[in-house]
Design a protein around this motif. Structure first.
Motif, mmCIF file in Angstrom:
data_model
loop_
_atom_site.group_PDB
_atom_site.id
_atom_site.type_symbol
_atom_site.label_atom_id
_atom_site.label_comp_id
_atom_site.label_asym_id
_atom_site.label_seq_id
_atom_site.Cartn_x
_atom_site.Cartn_y
_atom_site.Cartn_z
ATOM 1 N N ILE A 111 0.953 -1.142 -0.008
ATOM 2 C CA ILE A 111 -0.108 0.068 -0.219
ATOM 3 C C ILE A 111 0.786 1.182 -0.217
ATOM 4 C CG2 ILE A 111 -1.687 1.214 1.386
ATOM 5 C CD1 ILE A 111 -2.851 -1.336 0.114
ATOM 6 N N THR A 112 0.658 2.337 -0.840
ATOM 7 C CA THR A 112 1.475 3.425 -1.013
ATOM 8 C C THR A 112 0.487 4.517 -0.873
ATOM 9 O OG1 THR A 112 0.795 3.378 -3.201
ATOM 10 C CG2 THR A 112 2.846 2.438 -2.680
ATOM 11 N N THR A 113 1.210 5.668 -0.379
ATOM 12 C CA THR A 113 0.436 7.133 -0.261
ATOM 13 C C THR A 113 1.153 8.114 -1.500
ATOM 14 O OG1 THR A 113 1.899 7.986 1.167
ATOM 15 C CG2 THR A 113 -0.032 6.895 2.261
ATOM 16 N N LEU A 114 0.242 8.837 -1.817
ATOM 17 C CA LEU A 114 0.734 9.731 -3.168
ATOM 18 C C LEU A 114 1.267 11.050 -2.599
ATOM 19 C CD1 LEU A 114 -2.684 9.494 -5.087
ATOM 20 C CD2 LEU A 114 -0.657 7.829 -5.287
ATOM 21 N N GLY A 115 1.681 11.239 -1.461
ATOM 22 C CA GLY A 115 2.204 12.565 -0.752
ATOM 23 C C GLY A 115 0.950 13.341 -0.556
ATOM 24 N N ARG A 116 1.378 14.436 0.439
ATOM 25 C CA ARG A 116 0.453 15.325 0.892
ATOM 26 C C ARG A 116 -0.472 16.123 0.261
ATOM 27 N NH1 ARG A 116 0.565 16.175 6.462
ATOM 28 N NH2 ARG A 116 -1.364 16.400 5.930
ATOM 29 N N GLY A 117 -1.750 15.801 0.107
ATOM 30 C CA GLY A 117 -2.711 16.580 -0.861
ATOM 31 C C GLY A 117 -3.061 15.817 -1.917
ATOM 32 N N GLY A 118 -2.622 14.468 -2.010
ATOM 33 C CA GLY A 118 -2.730 13.573 -2.849
ATOM 34 C C GLY A 118 -4.265 13.146 -3.456
ATOM 35 N N THR A 119 -5.240 13.542 -2.459
ATOM 36 C CA THR A 119 -6.571 13.092 -2.923
ATOM 37 C C THR A 119 -6.788 13.768 -4.198
ATOM 38 O OG1 THR A 119 -7.080 12.899 -0.556
ATOM 39 C CG2 THR A 119 -8.949 12.879 -1.931
ATOM 40 N N ASP A 120 -6.492 15.102 -4.588
ATOM 41 C CA ASP A 120 -6.751 15.759 -5.705
ATOM 42 C C ASP A 120 -6.425 14.811 -6.904
ATOM 43 O OD1 ASP A 120 -7.594 17.891 -3.878
ATOM 44 O OD2 ASP A 120 -5.626 19.004 -4.534
ATOM 45 N N THR A 121 -5.116 14.290 -6.902
ATOM 46 C CA THR A 121 -4.706 13.551 -7.748
ATOM 47 C C THR A 121 -5.457 12.093 -8.075
ATOM 48 O OG1 THR A 121 -2.275 14.222 -7.501
ATOM 49 C CG2 THR A 121 -2.542 12.453 -8.760
#
Ligand code: ASP
Ligand code: MG
Length: 427
Positions: free
Chosen positions: A146-156
């Motif tokens: 499982i990975t995360t996209l960086g802070r604020g990543g939900t926009d992406t």
């Protein structure tokens, strides 16, 4: 029937009342005859709170475990939003990023989306459900982690879903009414932009404007997805991010594009000076190779003319503050090899940027910007430019003054206050 993708940020789902309000808004879009897919962020400051928790048990938490922890924030909000929708008599299905088919590379903490395989989302839509997807996360194709996209990543996440589902619109709901000419928290007279091109939005986001995640704008540009940035707290039309600066180039007889889109600022930078670098072939390459090796992203670089007497020069560059200690340690290891005198570190700096497509064809923008800074008593530390941006490094304590001065100098101040900050702690 079209597909609408909506994204709700942390302050839009901060508590139970906010979640119920968002649920009503989602149901409205469904009632209007759309298929609705929603990407949600973690509630309020949940992500920061989870980070604090991690650092309370370990100063350097393993990246894999940090991603496991942080993705929990979005799992909470996706399930709660789905529950609130079901309470309104509509059926919703929530999915984690992995379940939703968000496939990323293997880089924990700042993974890139490489593909979206939305099979489960499409089946859920076909069964009549509203789909809620946990933002900011995915699963690595290689490692299965499982990975995360960086802070604020939900926009992406939202833009990637919109592209994969060929949605009609991607609406990014946030706590301000759109993209403003400056941060309304600093410039109360900031104006809302009705439209902004991808290139200008990319420069704004890269220069510190937090309203949209940089990757999201890159993704939207590559896939030609128009983004509507608007408030979840009002019904106002927001800002449309679409089109290229080349499409909107002013032609004779047509309306001229605005010269300046806005002024952005960034408080997350630091500055390192390598003093007394021997002026020889390959020294700069060696310095920046070492920094690249430890994953430091360099922003501005300035090299002085070398002093004739010593044959030595100073190289100054800026980088994210968070990378400062790592960069200093890496450079210290090559001091003997490079033969420089010493290192200076300054994290009391900030960056102020003026952005606008019209500066390509209007002379005098730089002069006007710098004289505005001078009148406000702001000293310029470093300067860098692109085709549509001029950035300066200033003292941390002068960022706000610099932003206000530039905003006024380019006639961006609104006559009446337009900017309302509805929520969020700005954390
Ligand atoms: N919850 C994550 C963050 O606070 C992702 C996001 O909000 O988009 O950065
Ligand atoms: Mg957040």
């Amino acid at each position: 029937m079209g597909i609408v993708v909506q994204k709700y940020g942390g302050s839009s789902v901060a508590d139970a009342d906010a979640i119920k309000r968002v649920a009503r808004r989602i149901v409205e879009a469904k009632k209007a005859g759309n298929d609705v897919v929603v990407a949600v962020s973690a509630m309020g400051d949940t992500t920061d709170d989870l980070l604090d928790k991690a650092h309370a048990v370990s100063p350097l938490p393993p990246a894999r475990e940090l991603d496991m922890l942080l993705t929990a924030g979005e799992r909470i909000s996706m399930a709660l939003v789905a529950m609130a929708i079901s309470d309104l008599g509509y059926s919703a299905r929530s999915f984690t990023g992995s379940q939703a088919g968000v496939i990323t590379d293997a880089v924990h903490g700042k993974a890139k989306i490489i593909d979206v395989t939305p099979g489960r989302i499409e089946s859920a839509i076909a069964e009549g459900h509203i789909v809620i997807v946990a933002g900011f996360q995915g699963v690595s194709a290689d490692t299965k982690e499982i990975t995360t996209l960086g802070r604020g990543g939900t926009d992406t996440t939202a833009v990637a879903l919109a592209a994969a589902l060929r949605a009609d619109v991607c609406e990014i709901y946030t706590d301000v009414d759109g993209v403003f000419t400056a941060d309304p928290r600093i410039v109360p007279a900031a104006r809302k932009l009705d439209r902004v091109t991808y290139e200008e939005m990319l420069e704004l986001a890269a220069s510190g404007a937090k309203v949209l995640h940089l990757r999201c704008v890159e993704y939207a540009r590559r896939n030609d997805i128009a983004i509507h940035v608007r408030s979840s707290f009002s019904q106002l039309h927001g800002t449309i991010v679409a089109g290229s600066i080349d499409d909107s180039a002013p032609e004779e007889g047509t309306m001229e594009q605005a010269i300046i889109a806005g002024v952005a600022h960034d408080r997350s930078e630091a500055k390192i000076t390598v003093v007394g670098v021997p002026d020889k072939v390959g020294e700069a390459a060696r310095i920046f190779e070492v920094l690249a090796g430890v994953g430091v992203n360099i922003d501005m670089v300035v090299q002085n003319v070398s002093a004739a007497a010593t044959g030595r020069t100073d190289i100054t560059f800026t980088l994210p503050r968070a990378d400062g200690q790592g960069a200093m340690a890496a450079l210290a290891r090559i001091q003997d090899e490079v033969g420089y005198d010493k290192l200076l570190f300054d994290d009391r700096v900030g960056k102020v940027s003026l952005i606008g497509a019209g500066m390509r064809s209007h002379p005098g923008i730089t002069a006007n910007f710098f004289s505005a800074l001078a009148s406000a008593g702001v000293n310029i530390g470093m300067i860098s430019t692109s085709e549509i941006r001029i950035s300066v490094i200033v003292d941390e304590g002068q960022i706000d003054d610099a932003v206000r001065a530039a905003h006024t100098a380019f006639d961006l101040d609104a006559d009446e206050v337009e900017a309302v900050v509805y929520g969020g702690t700005g954390r």
